[in-house]
Design an enzyme around this catalytic site. Structure first.
Site, PDB file in Angstrom:
ATOM      1  N   TYR A   1      59.778  62.451  61.932  1.00 48.10           N
ATOM      2  CA  TYR A   1      60.370  62.244  60.607  1.00 48.10           C
ATOM      3  C   TYR A   1      60.436  63.589  59.911  1.00 48.10           C
ATOM      4  O   TYR A   1      59.503  64.384  59.998  1.00 48.10           O
ATOM      5  CB  TYR A   1      59.508  61.267  59.788  1.00 48.10           C
ATOM      6  CG  TYR A   1      59.982  61.064  58.357  1.00 48.10           C
ATOM      7  CD1 TYR A   1      61.146  60.354  58.076  1.00 48.10           C
ATOM      8  CD2 TYR A   1      59.255  61.575  57.285  1.00 48.10           C
ATOM      9  CE1 TYR A   1      61.575  60.158  56.764  1.00 48.10           C
ATOM     10  CE2 TYR A   1      59.671  61.381  55.968  1.00 48.10           C
ATOM     11  CZ  TYR A   1      60.827  60.671  55.709  1.00 48.10           C
ATOM     12  OH  TYR A   1      61.250  60.485  54.414  1.00 48.10           O
TER      13      TYR A   1
ATOM     14  N   ASP B   1      58.558  71.618  61.975  1.00 49.41           N
ATOM     15  CA  ASP B   1      58.302  70.924  60.722  1.00 49.41           C
ATOM     16  C   ASP B   1      56.803  70.679  60.644  1.00 49.41           C
ATOM     17  O   ASP B   1      56.272  69.765  61.268  1.00 49.41           O
ATOM     18  CB  ASP B   1      59.095  69.614  60.676  1.00 49.41           C
ATOM     19  CG  ASP B   1      58.905  68.885  59.349  1.00 49.41           C
ATOM     20  OD1 ASP B   1      58.006  69.285  58.582  1.00 49.41           O
ATOM     21  OD2 ASP B   1      59.649  67.927  59.094  1.00 49.41           O
TER      22      ASP B   1
ATOM     23  N   LYS C   1      53.043  69.047  51.455  1.00 44.89           N
ATOM     24  CA  LYS C   1      51.709  68.434  51.375  1.00 44.89           C
ATOM     25  C   LYS C   1      50.604  69.433  51.030  1.00 44.89           C
ATOM     26  O   LYS C   1      50.481  69.818  49.881  1.00 44.89           O
ATOM     27  CB  LYS C   1      51.424  67.667  52.661  1.00 44.89           C
ATOM     28  CG  LYS C   1      52.543  66.617  52.918  1.00 44.89           C
ATOM     29  CD  LYS C   1      52.153  65.487  53.785  1.00 44.89           C
ATOM     30  CE  LYS C   1      53.345  64.640  54.180  1.00 44.89           C
ATOM     31  NZ  LYS C   1      53.313  63.271  53.719  1.00 44.89           N
TER      32      LYS C   1
HETATM   33  N1  PMP Z   1      58.530  66.323  57.298  1.00 39.05           N
HETATM   34  C1  PMP Z   1      57.426  65.710  57.708  1.00 39.05           C
HETATM   35  C2  PMP Z   1      56.838  66.052  59.036  1.00 39.05           C
HETATM   36  C3  PMP Z   1      56.821  64.743  56.895  1.00 39.05           C
HETATM   37  O1  PMP Z   1      55.713  64.125  57.314  1.00 39.05           O
HETATM   38  C4  PMP Z   1      57.386  64.442  55.635  1.00 39.05           C
HETATM   39  C5  PMP Z   1      56.775  63.413  54.692  1.00 39.05           C
HETATM   40  N2  PMP Z   1      55.851  62.569  55.199  1.00 39.05           N
HETATM   41  C6  PMP Z   1      58.541  65.143  55.259  1.00 39.05           C
HETATM   42  C7  PMP Z   1      59.088  66.064  56.104  1.00 39.05           C
HETATM   43  C8  PMP Z   1      59.168  64.871  53.931  1.00 39.05           C
HETATM   44  O2  PMP Z   1      58.358  65.377  52.922  1.00 39.05           O
HETATM   45  P1  PMP Z   1      58.438  64.797  51.439  1.00 39.05           P
HETATM   46  O3  PMP Z   1      57.982  63.390  51.494  1.00 39.05           O
HETATM   47  O4  PMP Z   1      57.546  65.714  50.653  1.00 39.05           O
HETATM   48  O5  PMP Z   1      59.868  64.931  51.016  1.00 39.05           O
END
Ligand code: PMP
Length: 419
Positions: free
Chosen positions: A142, A237, A265
Site C-alpha cells: 500500500y 516506501d 509516520k
Molecule cells: N505508504 C505506506 C507504506 C503506508 O503504510 C501508508 C499509510 N499506512 C502510506 C504510504 C500513506 O500514508 P498516509 O496515510 O500518511 O497518507
C-alpha cells in the site's frame, strides 16, 4: 448503549461511515468504533472509561508511545512561538540536517504532510527524471491513496492492472503495472516486456499493509538490479519502516539503497509529516530548484516538524531499537509453540495470524495468506478487547510495539493470543 455507540450514531449523520479514515470504523473486525478520550504511554482510554494497552499505536507514528514527555515539551515550546508561518523556519532545517547527517545516501529531503503526499510527489519526480510514464508496484503493498497507487493486479500481468477504488480513471490505472511479491520470474518478465517505459518501481521493502510480508533479500536485490539495468528508479516506501526498524529504516538494516525514499509516520512523531529524500541531483528537480512542481501551505509546519525532531532525537542513540527488539523477541518466543496462532515479525512490527502454524509457513505474498486468517482474527480481537488489549482493528493491519510497552504488556498479549 455505550457512549462510543451514541457518538458513532451522531458521527454517521455528519461523516461518511462515521469516520475520517476507513479502518477506524472497526468494520474489519465486525464492530463499531471506540471513541478515544485520551492516550498515555502504552495505553488508550475510551469515552466509556475503558482503558486498553494499545498495540495499534495510531498505526505507526508513536514509536516512543503516547504523550512522550520530550515530544510534548518540544511541541508546547514550539506552540508558544506560533504554529504556522508559511515561511522558512529552523525546525525543518534542523530535522533535515539530522536526517541527511545520519543517512548518507539521503542527501536532500523535502517535507510534506502525509505518506500519500510523499509517494505522489516521488512518482512525479521519477517520471520527470526518466522522461517515462509507467510505474511498477507490487500486489499487497500500500502506498497511500493517490490515484496511481489505488491499483490492483488484473488478469494480464504487464497490462491488466485495474483500479482498486471507484473514481480512478482508466487512463491513470493503465499507467501502473502490478507484479506479485516474492516472484523473481514474473518481475523479470514485466521488465522484459515494459522495462524501457518504466519510470520507477515502488515497493515497501518490508510490506506491512496486507499483514506483514517479509521479503527475501534476493528478491529485493533482484528488483533493484532490474531497475538499474532498465534505467528505472527504485523507490522504497518506508512510511512504516523508516526510523522504525532502525534510524535509517530498512535501507540501513539491509544495506540496500534506493534512488528515492518516502517517509511518514515516525518522522512526524504523531503529527502530520511526510518526506521524500534521495540524492541531491534527483531531489533538485523539485521546484523551485527544478521543474517538478511540489508545494504545500502546511508543509514543514513548525509544530509538526518539531514533534518529528524531538522523536528522532530520542531515537538517535539506538537504545530504543534495542529495547523494541527485546520486546519483539519476547513476543516471538512466547508464541513460538502456541497452537492456532502464527506470528510474523520484523523489529517492532508484528502480524498475528489466527490460524494454524503448520498450514501457514512464512507468508511472503498476498496469495499465500491462509483463507481462514481473517475470520479467526475477529475472535482474537474481541477477546483481546475484553481483556484490556487493543489490537489493530483489521486482520491485515500490523501491530506496533513502542518504547512505552513493558515486557509485562507483551507477556499479557502473548498469553491472550496464544492461550
Ligand atoms: N505508504 C505506506 C507504506 C503506508 O503504510 C501508508 C499509510 N499506512 C502510506 C504510504 C500513506 O500514508 P498516509 O496515510 O500518511 O497518507
Amino acid at each position: 448503549m455505550t457512549r462510543s455507540e451514541e457518538l458513532f450514531e451522531r458521527a454517521r449523520r455528519v461523516t461518511p461511515g462515521g469516520v475520517h479514515s476507513p479502518v477506524r470504523s472497526l468494520r474489519g473486525v465486525g464492530r463499531t468504533p471506540l471513541f478515544i478520550e485520551r492516550a498515555d504511554g502504552a495505553t488508550i482510554t475510551d469515552v466509556d472509561g475503558n482503558r486498553y494497552v494499545d498495540f495499534c499505536m495510531a498505526f505507526g507514528p508513536l514509536i516512543l508511545g503516547h504523550g512522550h514527555p520530550a515530544v510534548r515539551e518540544a511541541v508546547l515550546e514550539a506552540l508558544g512561538r506560533g504554529w504556522s508561518y508559511g515561511a522558512a523556519e529552523t525546525a525543518s532545517l534542523e530535522l533535515a540536517e539530522l536526517i541527511t547527517g545520519r543517512i548518507g545516501w539521503a542527501e536532500s529531503v523535502r517535507f510534506v504532510n502525509s505518506g500519500t503526499e510523499a509517494v505522489m510527489s516521488a512518482l512525479r519526480l521519477a517520471r520527470a527524471a526518466t522522461g517515462r510514464t509507467l510505474i511498477l508496484k507490487f500486489d499487497g503493498c500500500y502506498h497511500g491513496h493517490a490515484d496511481a497507487m489505488l491499483i490492483r493486479a488484473g488478469s494480464g500481468l504487464a497490462e491488466g492492472a485495474v483500479a482498486d477504488s471507484a473514481g480512478v480513471p482508466a487512463g491513470v490505472a493503465g499507467d501502473t503495472l502490478v507484479a506479485p511479491l516474492d516472484d523473481d520470474e514474473l518481475v523479470a518478465q514485466v521488465f522484459t516486456e515494459r522495462g524501457a517505459d518504466l519510470a520507477a518501481a515502488i515497493i515497501e521493502p518490508v510490506p506491512a499493509n496486507c499483514g506483514l510480508l517479509p521479503q527475501r533479500r534476493e528478491f529485493l536485490e533482484h528488483v533493484a538490479k532490474l531497475c538499474r539495468r532498465h534505467g528505472a528508479l527504485l523507490i522504497f516506501d518506508e512510511v512504516i519502516t523508516g526510523f522504525r526498524l532502525a534510524f535509517g529504516g530498512f535501507a540501513e538494516v539491509s544495506g540496500l539503497v534506493p534512488d528515492l525514499v518516502t517517509w511518514g509516520k515516525v518522522i512526524g512523531g504523531g503529527f502530520p509529516v511526510g518526506a521524500i529524500a534521495g540524492r541531491r541531483a534527483l531531489m533538485d528537480l523539485f521546484a523551485p530548484a527544478g521543474p517538478v512542481y511540489q508545494a504545500g501551505t502546511l508543509s514543514a509546519n513548525p509544530v509538526a516538524v518539531t514533534a518529528g525532531l524531538a522523536t528522532l532525537r530520542a531515537l538517535e542513540d539506538g537504545a530504543v531499537y534495542r529495547r523494541l527488539e527485546t520486546l519483539g523477541r519476547d513476543l516471538e518466543a512466547a508464541l513460538a509453540q502456541a497452537p492456532g496462532v502464527w506470528l510474523q515479525r520484523r523489529g517492532s512490527l508484528f502480524w498475528l495470524l489466527a490460524t494454524s502454524p503448520d498450514r501457514a509457513g512464512i507468508v511472503r505474498s498476498k496469495t499465500r495468506i491462509p483463507a481462514d486468517a481473517g475470520d479467526g482474527y475477529i475472535g482474537m480481537f474481541g477477546r483481546a478487547l475484553e481483556n484490556g488489549i487493543y489490537l489493530p482493528p483489521s486482520p491485515y493491519e500490523v501491530g506496533f510495539l513502542s518504547a512505552a510497552h513493558s515486557r509485562a504488556d507483551v507477556a499479557a498479549l502473548a498469553a491472550l493470543c496464544g492461550g
